[in-house]
Design a protein around this motif. Structure first.
Motif, PDB file in Angstrom:
ATOM      1  N   TRP A 406      60.868  43.915  58.287  1.00 39.66           N
ATOM      2  CA  TRP A 406      62.101  43.118  58.225  1.00 39.66           C
ATOM      3  C   TRP A 406      62.252  42.472  56.865  1.00 39.66           C
ATOM      4  O   TRP A 406      63.290  42.549  56.240  1.00 39.66           O
ATOM      5  CB  TRP A 406      62.112  42.009  59.279  1.00 39.66           C
ATOM      6  CG  TRP A 406      61.704  42.339  60.677  1.00 39.66           C
ATOM      7  CD1 TRP A 406      60.916  41.573  61.493  1.00 39.66           C
ATOM      8  CD2 TRP A 406      62.077  43.473  61.481  1.00 39.66           C
ATOM      9  NE1 TRP A 406      60.778  42.157  62.725  1.00 39.66           N
ATOM     10  CE2 TRP A 406      61.466  43.324  62.740  1.00 39.66           C
ATOM     11  CE3 TRP A 406      62.855  44.611  61.241  1.00 39.66           C
ATOM     12  CZ2 TRP A 406      61.610  44.253  63.766  1.00 39.66           C
ATOM     13  CZ3 TRP A 406      62.994  45.543  62.271  1.00 39.66           C
ATOM     14  CH2 TRP A 406      62.384  45.361  63.500  1.00 39.66           C
ATOM     15  N   HIS A 407      61.172  41.824  56.445  1.00 39.87           N
ATOM     16  CA  HIS A 407      61.318  40.976  55.263  1.00 39.87           C
ATOM     17  C   HIS A 407      61.175  41.759  53.962  1.00 39.87           C
ATOM     18  O   HIS A 407      61.932  41.549  53.027  1.00 39.87           O
ATOM     19  CB  HIS A 407      60.297  39.827  55.298  1.00 39.87           C
ATOM     20  CG  HIS A 407      60.538  38.826  54.217  1.00 39.87           C
ATOM     21  ND1 HIS A 407      61.528  37.867  54.301  1.00 39.87           N
ATOM     22  CD2 HIS A 407      59.966  38.665  52.999  1.00 39.87           C
ATOM     23  CE1 HIS A 407      61.538  37.158  53.193  1.00 39.87           C
ATOM     24  NE2 HIS A 407      60.604  37.619  52.390  1.00 39.87           N
ATOM     25  N   THR A 412      66.276  43.584  57.224  1.00 38.30           N
ATOM     26  CA  THR A 412      66.419  42.166  57.541  1.00 38.30           C
ATOM     27  C   THR A 412      67.352  41.890  58.722  1.00 38.30           C
ATOM     28  O   THR A 412      66.992  41.156  59.650  1.00 38.30           O
ATOM     29  CB  THR A 412      66.963  41.429  56.305  1.00 38.30           C
ATOM     30  OG1 THR A 412      66.339  41.985  55.164  1.00 38.30           O
ATOM     31  CG2 THR A 412      66.694  39.957  56.394  1.00 38.30           C
ATOM     32  N   VAL A 443      62.514  35.683  57.736  1.00 37.06           N
ATOM     33  CA  VAL A 443      63.660  36.584  57.653  1.00 37.06           C
ATOM     34  C   VAL A 443      64.910  35.796  57.225  1.00 37.06           C
ATOM     35  O   VAL A 443      65.675  36.229  56.362  1.00 37.06           O
ATOM     36  CB  VAL A 443      63.881  37.300  59.015  1.00 37.06           C
ATOM     37  CG1 VAL A 443      65.230  37.999  59.057  1.00 37.06           C
ATOM     38  CG2 VAL A 443      62.757  38.307  59.272  1.00 37.06           C
TER      39      VAL A 443
END
Ligand SMILES: Nc1ncnc2c1ncn2[C@@H]1O[C@H](COP(=O)(O)OP(=O)(O)OP(=O)(O)O)[C@@H](O)[C@H]1O
Ligand SMILES: [Mg+2]
Length: 684
Positions: A406-407, A412, A443
């Motif tokens: 995600w990051h 994201t 996030v």
């Protein structure tokens, strides 16, 4: 990994694995329709060849669309809310901000000239038609849809795709037969009869031809005769419909499989997208199908054209219609729930393994690429966890384990979506929930939502305190410190980050928090006029990165070090350090990281008394960066005061050398370039 960060213009059409046959007339018509209409939908039953036709037609359109031809496969999308995410991913964009996804897509596409292929929309007709209607607001966008059912929009031109004509059907059969039995030359008359039985449906033909490894064409025909006589009788002489022909072929292929192949076919239906042998072994083996026999059964299914294998990646997949048939058998066997939990175990374990490896700094590029490939399966197991009340904790665990995806790797918006769903579904504090809270805060910080990140970090700290979860409390401190830094409140940031670094250090080995927290602390110290202390921290961090093969944080450390060098009067070392950071960012498609470094590099290039060449390079970077932030729907530099000061200073200095007009001209050029092109020049 050499794919560029940012956005390229070419497109992503898949390579065609098997030969394409016939359809000259339909290709011509489809091309004409695409010239005349902004939305064309190829309709027809499952397995008739819609996707193949669309890919072919789209492939011939590259010259017409300067911004490329892009395809989004929606067959694996189960959550209607994920449709815009799927498009964003297909366009190789990154959904980094908290903005509405559809607004983001509309903004991005409004000045583009491209063809978008939306493949397999029938299970998401309402969502797709709403989305397509909005996307067509941009005049240069055309959409080609494949769906068993039209979208129902006024401007939609429809091309109903019939089965192959007889000659092409025979040719397809002979072509696929030659793949299983190269020496065989089946009688054309017999083949024509077989194809008639199969209603000249390409998928049915491929399935039948796959049987020639075990049967002669005559035996095949006589089996089909029996089968269709029965079907006709059942249908009261009406004759089987196209749908029946394919189903009957599938049923018949199924019967002709060995028992272990039948069982495996049903169980493989649990996979979304492609899978590898290891996954098939773990998920599908049981007492009835011992692990050692899975490979044999799988290659039996490949021989029979039930499963396709991509030779380049060695991964397997089932066509949608075949998967759906398997899923029905799985239901009949009453094994769906069991298989879903095996599947979830496997991908949860994979996610944890990836996280461990990533956190230790080893093989990050490998895991990034691996998780991108496994993405549909990971999402499917996430959906399973979220749909099953007693699995919410596992859902939290899975969503939180993937923090790096995600990051750090650009997913994201998707991460935010799943973390929010999992957090909403979970009621009581737990370690999993605490972790999901700090990951969600992480996030949010990457989305530029500092307030949201602070709120989540606070919640994480409160719930962690209730549980006595000291690890989560440390992460909450780190997040609070990062937010304070982004707000420009350096003393507060330093206090929280020092606390976090101290606790992380007390743990043995590397963990996801230590290295990023060191870099953030170093940046804080640098911003407070302590470059020597910052340098000491960063060189410790870089040593740790080097020793562990860590690459992601390393790029941030080089970026931070550039500032430190500059503060200590070593401008050329600062520039080299920023260029190193920029090179590393490309490996992970880290667009945001790239934009941050580009801004810093522009600032460094204009330091002191820059010559015209440096000022021009800075102008190019600043123009490209500004366009980049806009493209990803983010406020420039997250509106963060310390970053903005630098950026504005860089602009002022470049304008002073070049003059307003020339600066703008070069910046506009930078904005029009691919990000990768600008980066390549900057690091050359
Ligand atoms: N013109 C063709 N030449 C060669 N193979 C074809 C052709 N048309 C279809 N096929 C083969 O038939 C199978 C089914 O085709 P395809 O996946 O395009 O069907 P579809 O209509 O998109 O099905 P679904 O509705 O399930 O998505 C595929 O294996 C494909 O390669
Ligand atoms: Mg299709």
């Amino acid at each position: 990994m050499d794919a560029p960060p940012g956005w390229r213009r070419g497109g992503n059409l898949p390579a065609e694995l098997a030969s394409f046959i016939g359809r000259g007339e339909h290709l011509r018509r489809l091309t004409e329709m695409l010239a005349a209409s902004r939305l064309v939908t190829v309709t027809g039953p499952g397995g008739v060849g819609k996707t193949r036709l669309a890919v072919r037609a789209a492939g011939s359109q590259h010259g017409r669309f300067p911004d490329g031809v892009w395809m989004a496969d929606l067959s694996q999308v189960r959550d209607p809310e994920m449709v815009p995410h799927a498009l964003i991913a297909a366009l190789e964009l990154q959904d980094r901000s908290t903005r509405d996804r559809v607004d983001f897509l509309v903004d991005f596409l409004h000045d583009k000239e491209l063809l978008l292929v939306l493949d397999t929309c029938e299970h998401l007709v309402a969502e797709c038609s709403e989305l397509v209607e909005r996307l067509l607001g941009g005049y240069g966008v055309r959409v080609l849809v494949t769906s068993r059912q039209p979208l129902g929009l006024d401007i939609e031109q429809r091309l109903p795709l019939p089965p192959l004509d007889e000659a092409d059907a025979v040719e397809l059969f002979l072509d696929r037969a030659s793949l299983v039995q190269p020496d065989l030359a089946p009688d054309r008359q017999t083949v024509a009869q077989i194809c008639r039985h199969l209603d000249r449906m390409p998928l049915a033909i491929e399935l039948a031809a796959g049987r020639l490894s075990a049967l002669s064409a005559e035996q095949l025909l006589s089996l089909l005769n029996d089968r269709f006589r029965l079907l006709r009788r059942e249908a009261h002489g009406v004759g089987p419909t196209r749908h029946h022909a394919l189903r009957a072929t599938m049923g018949w292929s199924h019967e002709l499989c060995e028992a272990d192949e039948r069982l495996l076919w049903a169980r493989l239906a649990v996979f979304a997208g492609s899978f590898d042998l290891a996954a098939a072994k773990y998920v599908c083996a049981s007492d009835e199908l011992p692990e050692a026999e899975v490979a044999g059964a799988l290659s039996g299914l490949v021989d029979k054209s039930i499963v396709t294998r991509t030779s380049s990646s060695g991964r397997y997949r089932l066509l949608d219609t075949i998967r759906a048939y398997g899923a029905e058998r799985l239901e009949e066997l009453d094994e769906t729930a069991w298989l879903c939990s095996r599947h979830r175990d496997y991908y949860l374990d994979l996610a944890r393994q990836a996280e461990r490896s990533w956190s230790k700094g080893s093989r990050q590029v490998y895991w990034y690429l691996r998780m991108v490939v496994e993405h549909p399966n990971v999402m499917a197991s996430m959906e399973h966890c979220l749909a099953t009340p007693h699995e919410i904790e596992r859902g939290l665990d899975l969503a939180a384990s993937l923090w790096f995806l995600w990051h750090a790797c650009g997913f994201t918006g998707e991460g935010a979506h799943y973390l929010d769903r999992a957090l909403k579904a979970s009621r009581r504090p737990s370690r999993e929930r605490c972790k999901a809270l700090w990951v969600r805060a992480f996030v949010a910080s990457g989305q530029g939502d500092i307030e949201g990140a602070e709120r989540l970090a606070r919640r994480c700290a409160e719930e962690a305190a209730l549980l006595g979860d000291s690890e989560a409390m440390t992460y909450a401190s780190k997040m609070t410190g990062l937010c304070a830094y982004l707000r420009g409140d350096f003393p507060r940031a330093t206090a929280y980050l020092e606390l976090a670094v101290k606790s992380f250090r007390a743990e043995s080995g590397l963990n996801p928090g230590l290295l990023p927290a060191i870099v953030e602390l170093a940046q804080c110290l640098g911003a407070q006029g302590q470059p020597e202390n910052a340098e000491q921290l960063l060189s410790e961090c870089l040593d740790l990165c080097e020793a562990n093969g860590e690459r992601w944080v390393r790029s941030y450390a080089y970026w931070a070090l550039a500032d430190v060098h500059r503060a200590l009067g070593r401008t050329s070392r600062a520039i080299t350090s920023a260029q190193r950071a920029l090179r590393s960012k490309r490996e992970f498609h880290d667009v945001i990281g790239s934009l941050l470094v580009m801004e810093t590099l522009a600032w460094l290039l204009t330091d002191g008394s820059p010559d015209a060449a440096s000022a021009e390079q800075a102008a190019l970077l600043l123009g490209a960066a500004e366009a980049g932030w806009r493209r990803f729907g983010l406020e420039r530099l997250f509106g963060s005061p310390p970053f903005m000061d630098q950026s504005e200073e860089a602009v002022r200095r470049a304008v002073a050398v070049l003059g307003e007009g020339a600066f703008q001209e070069i910046a506009d050029k930078g904005a029009a370039f691919d990000l990768d092109e600008v980066i390549a020049r900057a690091v050359a």
